[in-house]
Design a protein around this motif. Structure first.
Motif, mmCIF file in Angstrom:
data_model
loop_
_atom_site.group_PDB
_atom_site.id
_atom_site.type_symbol
_atom_site.label_atom_id
_atom_site.label_comp_id
_atom_site.label_asym_id
_atom_site.label_seq_id
_atom_site.Cartn_x
_atom_site.Cartn_y
_atom_site.Cartn_z
ATOM 1 N N ALA A 17 7.841 34.486 39.665
ATOM 2 C CA ALA A 17 7.758 34.199 38.184
ATOM 3 C C ALA A 17 6.497 34.057 37.658
ATOM 4 N N LYS A 18 6.043 34.375 36.521
ATOM 5 C CA LYS A 18 4.778 34.323 35.834
ATOM 6 C C LYS A 18 4.638 33.210 35.036
ATOM 7 N N ASN A 19 3.396 32.611 34.853
ATOM 8 C CA ASN A 19 3.021 31.774 33.837
ATOM 9 C C ASN A 19 3.302 32.194 32.571
ATOM 10 N N ILE A 20 3.650 31.102 31.553
ATOM 11 C CA ILE A 20 3.746 31.497 30.334
ATOM 12 C C ILE A 20 2.928 30.937 29.313
ATOM 13 N N ASP A 21 2.563 31.499 28.106
ATOM 14 C CA ASP A 21 1.832 31.230 27.082
ATOM 15 C C ASP A 21 2.602 30.181 26.446
ATOM 16 N N SER A 22 2.864 29.019 26.623
ATOM 17 C CA SER A 22 3.712 28.096 26.158
ATOM 18 C C SER A 22 3.527 27.788 24.600
ATOM 19 N N ALA A 23 2.245 27.845 24.229
ATOM 20 C CA ALA A 23 1.879 27.746 22.831
ATOM 21 C C ALA A 23 2.376 28.826 21.885
ATOM 22 N N ASN A 24 2.650 29.798 22.341
ATOM 23 C CA ASN A 24 3.169 31.155 21.589
ATOM 24 C C ASN A 24 4.487 31.688 22.104
ATOM 25 N N TYR A 25 5.228 30.946 23.062
ATOM 26 C CA TYR A 25 6.551 31.441 23.711
ATOM 27 C C TYR A 25 7.689 31.103 22.600
ATOM 28 N N PRO A 26 8.335 32.217 22.290
ATOM 29 C CA PRO A 26 9.420 32.100 21.489
ATOM 30 C C PRO A 26 10.561 31.067 21.534
ATOM 31 N N ASN A 27 10.730 30.352 20.892
ATOM 32 C CA ASN A 27 11.998 29.369 20.806
ATOM 33 C C ASN A 27 11.973 28.463 22.206
ATOM 34 N N LEU A 28 10.737 28.010 22.642
ATOM 35 C CA LEU A 28 10.519 27.367 23.658
ATOM 36 C C LEU A 28 11.505 26.009 23.552
ATOM 37 N N LYS A 29 11.450 25.463 22.603
ATOM 38 C CA LYS A 29 12.320 24.110 22.655
ATOM 39 C C LYS A 29 13.685 24.542 22.805
ATOM 40 N N GLU A 30 14.119 25.415 22.334
ATOM 41 C CA GLU A 30 15.746 25.960 22.385
ATOM 42 C C GLU A 30 15.713 26.243 23.951
ATOM 43 N N LEU A 31 14.956 26.997 24.397
ATOM 44 C CA LEU A 31 15.145 27.351 25.790
ATOM 45 C C LEU A 31 15.499 25.881 26.805
ATOM 46 N N ILE A 32 14.471 25.180 26.371
ATOM 47 C CA ILE A 32 14.526 23.974 27.280
ATOM 48 C C ILE A 32 15.872 23.099 27.082
ATOM 49 N N ASP A 33 16.378 23.005 25.902
ATOM 50 C CA ASP A 33 17.385 22.444 25.438
ATOM 51 C C ASP A 33 18.629 23.136 26.096
ATOM 52 N N ASN A 34 18.611 24.285 26.113
ATOM 53 C CA ASN A 34 19.593 25.418 26.842
ATOM 54 C C ASN A 34 19.502 24.933 28.444
ATOM 55 N N MET A 35 18.332 24.929 29.090
ATOM 56 C CA MET A 35 18.457 24.639 30.283
ATOM 57 C C MET A 35 18.854 23.361 30.792
#
Ligand code: NI
Length: 185
Positions: A17-35
């Motif tokens: 897996a690759k590092n992400i740009d967490s500041a510009n990641y689309p819908n990061l909060k939603e992804l975390i909630d879903n996880m």
């Protein structure tokens, strides 16, 4: 939203897996909630990006359900690890049984170092550099392995590997029974 969990044999689980740009990641909060929702639904204590089909270096853990008088340190241990890097693994190798939501029905003893040091970003982009010991270090190492395309079955003894070979072969063919939403090859 509950996402399908990718099952042993799916090629995404073997990718780095690759590092992400967490500041510009689309819908990061939603992804975390879903996880978290996906993990709780499957009664797991950890879930990594590749297990839901992402090539992103992110995983979540929540040991709160395991907190009791013997393990008060698990209370409130709910964390998101982004772009994590384990910088030290020390202490004795301990052999303790593990399971994995991507390998339903298989539990095997896995050797892991008892202590780690890890750098990561949290869900707010805050950097951390922390040490963990015991079961917390184990769960983190297990999830971290997923980011490098590793599964716990890669680390078990050759004998035990032979014992579960047919189970894994069935999973690779999509033959698997479990109570949560999954995605096979
Ligand atoms: Ni796992």
């Amino acid at each position: 939203m509950i996402l399908p969990i990718y099952i042993y044999g799916h090629p995404i689980l073997r990718k780095i897996a690759k590092n992400i740009d967490s500041a510009n990641y689309p819908n990061l909060k939603e992804l975390i909630d879903n996880m978290y929702e996906t993990m709780y639904n499957a009664e797991g204590v950890g879930l990594a990006g590749p297990q839901i089909g992402l090539e992103d270096r992110i995983f979540v853990v929540d040991l709160e359900p395991l907190a009791d008088d013997e393990h008060p340190e698990f209370k409130g241990f709910k964390k998101v690890f982004i772009n994590a890097e384990i910088t030290e693994r020390t202490g004795d190798l301990e052999l303790i049984e593990e399971g994995c939501l991507s390998i339903p029905g298989v539990h095997e003893k896995v050797p892991r170092e008892e202590r780690i040091r890890i750098k990561y970003l949290d869900e707010n982009g805050q950097a951390h550099d922390e040490e963990y010991v015991g079961y917390m270090a184990r769960v983190i190492q297990h999830e971290y392995d997923h980011l490098d395309g590793m599964m716990f079955t890669d680390r078990i003894s050759p004998l035990r590997k032979r014992m579960i070979k047919s189970k894994l072969a069935n999973m690779e063919k999509g033959k698997v029974n479990c109570h949560y939403r999954i995605k096979t090859v």
